[in-house]
Design a protein around this motif. Sequence first.
Motif, PDB file in Angstrom:
ATOM      1  N   ALA A 122     -11.713 -10.794  42.816  1.00 55.01           N
ATOM      2  CA  ALA A 122     -12.139 -10.636  44.214  1.00 55.01           C
ATOM      3  C   ALA A 122     -11.517 -11.707  45.116  1.00 55.01           C
ATOM      4  O   ALA A 122     -11.296 -11.474  46.302  1.00 55.01           O
ATOM      5  CB  ALA A 122     -13.665 -10.704  44.313  1.00 55.01           C
ATOM      6  N   GLY A 125      -7.563 -10.369  45.923  1.00 53.39           N
ATOM      7  CA  GLY A 125      -7.156  -9.024  46.312  1.00 53.39           C
ATOM      8  C   GLY A 125      -7.737  -8.008  45.366  1.00 53.39           C
ATOM      9  O   GLY A 125      -8.948  -7.930  45.211  1.00 53.39           O
ATOM     10  N   ALA A 126      -6.864  -7.236  44.709  1.00 49.74           N
ATOM     11  CA  ALA A 126      -7.350  -6.182  43.818  1.00 49.74           C
ATOM     12  C   ALA A 126      -6.498  -6.107  42.552  1.00 49.74           C
ATOM     13  O   ALA A 126      -5.965  -5.063  42.210  1.00 49.74           O
ATOM     14  CB  ALA A 126      -7.359  -4.843  44.546  1.00 49.74           C
ATOM     15  N   LEU A 128      -7.222  -5.930  39.521  1.00 47.58           N
ATOM     16  CA  LEU A 128      -7.719  -5.060  38.444  1.00 47.58           C
ATOM     17  C   LEU A 128      -7.980  -3.635  38.959  1.00 47.58           C
ATOM     18  O   LEU A 128      -8.750  -2.893  38.377  1.00 47.58           O
ATOM     19  CB  LEU A 128      -8.994  -5.656  37.828  1.00 47.58           C
ATOM     20  N   GLY A 129      -7.272  -3.252  40.021  1.00 48.66           N
ATOM     21  CA  GLY A 129      -7.495  -1.930  40.601  1.00 48.66           C
ATOM     22  C   GLY A 129      -6.694  -0.845  39.908  1.00 48.66           C
ATOM     23  O   GLY A 129      -6.509   0.247  40.441  1.00 48.66           O
ATOM     24  N   LYS A 211      -0.633  -9.763  47.984  1.00 45.39           N
ATOM     25  CA  LYS A 211      -1.810  -8.961  47.657  1.00 45.39           C
ATOM     26  C   LYS A 211      -1.433  -7.564  47.206  1.00 45.39           C
ATOM     27  O   LYS A 211      -1.447  -6.623  47.996  1.00 45.39           O
ATOM     28  CB  LYS A 211      -2.740  -8.949  48.863  1.00 45.39           C
ATOM     29  N   ARG A 213      -1.756  -4.523  44.050  1.00 45.96           N
ATOM     30  CA  ARG A 213      -2.626  -4.187  42.952  1.00 45.96           C
ATOM     31  C   ARG A 213      -1.808  -3.989  41.687  1.00 45.96           C
ATOM     32  O   ARG A 213      -0.635  -3.688  41.711  1.00 45.96           O
ATOM     33  CB  ARG A 213      -3.470  -2.957  43.262  1.00 45.96           C
TER      34      ARG A 213
ATOM     35  N   GLY B  84     -13.341  -3.900  43.056  1.00 41.75           N
ATOM     36  CA  GLY B  84     -12.000  -4.123  42.513  1.00 41.75           C
ATOM     37  C   GLY B  84     -11.655  -3.227  41.340  1.00 41.75           C
ATOM     38  O   GLY B  84     -10.511  -3.211  40.881  1.00 41.75           O
ATOM     39  N   PHE B  86     -11.145   0.324  40.206  1.00 43.84           N
ATOM     40  CA  PHE B  86     -10.943   1.729  40.600  1.00 43.84           C
ATOM     41  C   PHE B  86     -11.753   2.061  41.847  1.00 43.84           C
ATOM     42  O   PHE B  86     -12.433   3.086  41.917  1.00 43.84           O
ATOM     43  CB  PHE B  86     -11.313   2.683  39.446  1.00 43.84           C
ATOM     44  N   ALA B  89     -11.135  -1.880  47.046  1.00 45.93           N
ATOM     45  CA  ALA B  89     -10.334  -3.087  47.322  1.00 45.93           C
ATOM     46  C   ALA B  89      -8.843  -2.765  47.235  1.00 45.93           C
ATOM     47  O   ALA B  89      -8.049  -3.183  48.093  1.00 45.93           O
ATOM     48  CB  ALA B  89     -10.713  -4.223  46.369  1.00 45.93           C
ATOM     49  N   ALA B  90      -8.446  -2.019  46.214  1.00 46.02           N
ATOM     50  CA  ALA B  90      -7.024  -1.680  46.085  1.00 46.02           C
ATOM     51  C   ALA B  90      -6.552  -0.849  47.273  1.00 46.02           C
ATOM     52  O   ALA B  90      -5.461  -1.084  47.817  1.00 46.02           O
ATOM     53  CB  ALA B  90      -6.776  -0.937  44.776  1.00 46.02           C
ATOM     54  N   TYR B  93      -5.972  -3.131  50.333  1.00 48.48           N
ATOM     55  CA  TYR B  93      -4.770  -3.965  50.266  1.00 48.48           C
ATOM     56  C   TYR B  93      -3.486  -3.135  50.282  1.00 48.48           C
ATOM     57  O   TYR B  93      -2.469  -3.564  50.820  1.00 48.48           O
ATOM     58  CB  TYR B  93      -4.824  -4.903  49.050  1.00 48.48           C
ATOM     59  N   GLU B  94      -3.543  -1.942  49.729  1.00 43.78           N
ATOM     60  CA  GLU B  94      -2.354  -1.077  49.799  1.00 43.78           C
ATOM     61  C   GLU B  94      -2.043  -0.660  51.229  1.00 43.78           C
ATOM     62  O   GLU B  94      -0.887  -0.662  51.654  1.00 43.78           O
ATOM     63  CB  GLU B  94      -2.556   0.158  48.918  1.00 43.78           C
ATOM     64  N   GLU B  97      -0.573  -3.577  53.235  1.00 43.96           N
ATOM     65  CA  GLU B  97       0.848  -3.840  52.973  1.00 43.96           C
ATOM     66  C   GLU B  97       1.777  -2.911  53.746  1.00 43.96           C
ATOM     67  O   GLU B  97       2.959  -3.212  53.899  1.00 43.96           O
ATOM     68  CB  GLU B  97       1.135  -3.676  51.469  1.00 43.96           C
ATOM     69  N   VAL B 110     -13.625 -10.091  49.579  1.00 43.58           N
ATOM     70  CA  VAL B 110     -14.069  -9.133  48.568  1.00 43.58           C
ATOM     71  C   VAL B 110     -15.282  -9.737  47.854  1.00 43.58           C
ATOM     72  O   VAL B 110     -15.225 -10.882  47.396  1.00 43.58           O
ATOM     73  CB  VAL B 110     -12.951  -8.816  47.543  1.00 43.58           C
TER      74      VAL B 110
END
Lengths: 223, 223
Positions: A122, A125-126, A128-129, A211, A213, B84, B86, B89-90, B93-94, B97, B110
Motif C-alpha cells: 500500500a 502503489g499496487a 501485488l495487483g 508506480k 503494477r 491492492g 486484484f 489500487a492497480a 495507478y494504471e 500513468e 492506499v
Amino acid sequence: MTGCLTIAGLGPGSPDQITPAVEQAIAAATDVVGYIPYVARIAPRDELVLHPSDNRVEADRARHALDMAAAGRRVLVVSSGDPGVFAMAAAVYEVLETDPARWQDVDITVLPGVTAMLAAAARVGAPLGHDFCVINLSDNLKPWALIEQRLQLALQADFAMAFYNPRSKSRPEGFEKTMQILKSCGEGKRPVIFARAVSTPDESTPPAPPKKRGRFKVIKKRR
Amino acid sequence: MTGCLTIAGLGPGSPDQITPAVEQAIAAATDVVGYIPYVARIAPRDELVLHPSDNRVEADRARHALDMAAAGRRVLVVSSGDPGVFAMAAAVYEVLETDPARWQDVDITVLPGVTAMLAAAARVGAPLGHDFCVINLSDNLKPWALIEQRLQLALQADFAMAFYNPRSKSRPEGFEKTMQILKSCGEGKRPVIFARAVSTPDESTPPAPPKKRGRFKVIKKRR
C-alpha cells in the motif's frame, strides 16, 4: 470448564490497523501468549496475564496456550500481521494434531489481520495487483534448495513476489542468493522494495518507485 | 484547490473486520467511488456523495475519482478486501500513468484491508501457513494460457494456492480446467476449500476440513 483459544493478527504495527474483531478479543482475554514484541503491543490491565516468549519456541507456546484454554482460560495468541501467514495459526494446528484428544473441547477461532505485505504494498502503489507468490525466506523449517526451486519457478511464472523474513544474522546467505536469482532475469527488470515496520514510528520504506503494477518484490523484514 | 484520493479496503464483509484507519477515511470523505455492492456498504450521510458503478468499468471509475480529487474533493475509492489484491489500487495507478501531469498534485493514499483469502483461511485452520501463491482465475485481462502455465508452475513449486474470481457465468470453463489441473497431482492430494462472502450473513464455507497446514487451495468466489 473448558475455555477458548483465539489466534489473532495485530496487523502491521499501528493501532489503527487492528480490526475491531481483534480488539474485542483482546478485551475478552484472560491470557495473552506470543512472541515478546507482539505481546508488548497489548496494553496491560488488571486480571490480564501476559505470557511473552522468545522466538523459535512456537510449538511450546502453542502447547501452553492450548493447555491454558483446556483449563478454562480465555486465551489469546497474538501474531503480527495475519496469524495465518508464517505465524502462529500453523503452529497451533500442528501441535493440536499431535494429540487431538487432549484438546478436543477447546473452541478455537482464528481472526485475520492485515499482513505485512499488504501494508508494504500500500505504501508504494499496487505491486501485488497481479498474480503473486509469497515466500518465507527463512530456511529454519525447510531446506534452502526448496526455497531456491520455488524462486526459479516463480520467476518462470512471472509472479510478483512477496518475501517474509528475508535475512537474519544467523543466515545472511539466503538473502544474497535471492537477490542474485532475481537479477538473473535482467538488471532492473524486477524492482525490489524493502519495507520494515510499516505503519509504526520505526517504519522504513523507500521513496516511492515508479508506480506500476506487477513484477515488484515486496520484502518484509522481521521486526 | 487540490483534494486527495484514498484507496481503501473494506475487508471481507463484516463491519468488525474494517480497520479504524479505513473508518476514519470513510468519515473524512466527501465522495465514495466503487463497484455497486462495495459502495452499498458505506452508510449514507448528508454531504457524502456516493458514486456506485458497475463491474468492468475500473478505468473509468479511477479516472472519475482522480478528476474529482484534482477538483478539490476528498475522494475515497473502496474495494472489498484489500485494495491492492486484484482490486482498485492497480486501476488507479494504471490510469495515473496515462497522464501523470493531469493529476500530479493529487495526494494518493492506499489503506490496506483484510483480503478475502486471509478471512477464508482463518475459517479452516492455517492453509496459507506455508509458501503460497495467489492467482486471479479471471481471464478478462490476461490469456487463459498464462493462467494455466502459472497453475502448472505453482504445482511444481508445491505452493499452497489461493484463487480469486474462480468462475462467472460468462467463463465457466476456466474453473473446470483448474480443477482438472489440481487433480492431476493425485485425487485428494490437494484439498480445496470454497469460501464465499466470509464474515457476512451470506457466508458459505464448508465444514472444517482436517486441520493441516500447506497444500490447501482457498477459492474465493466473487461476491
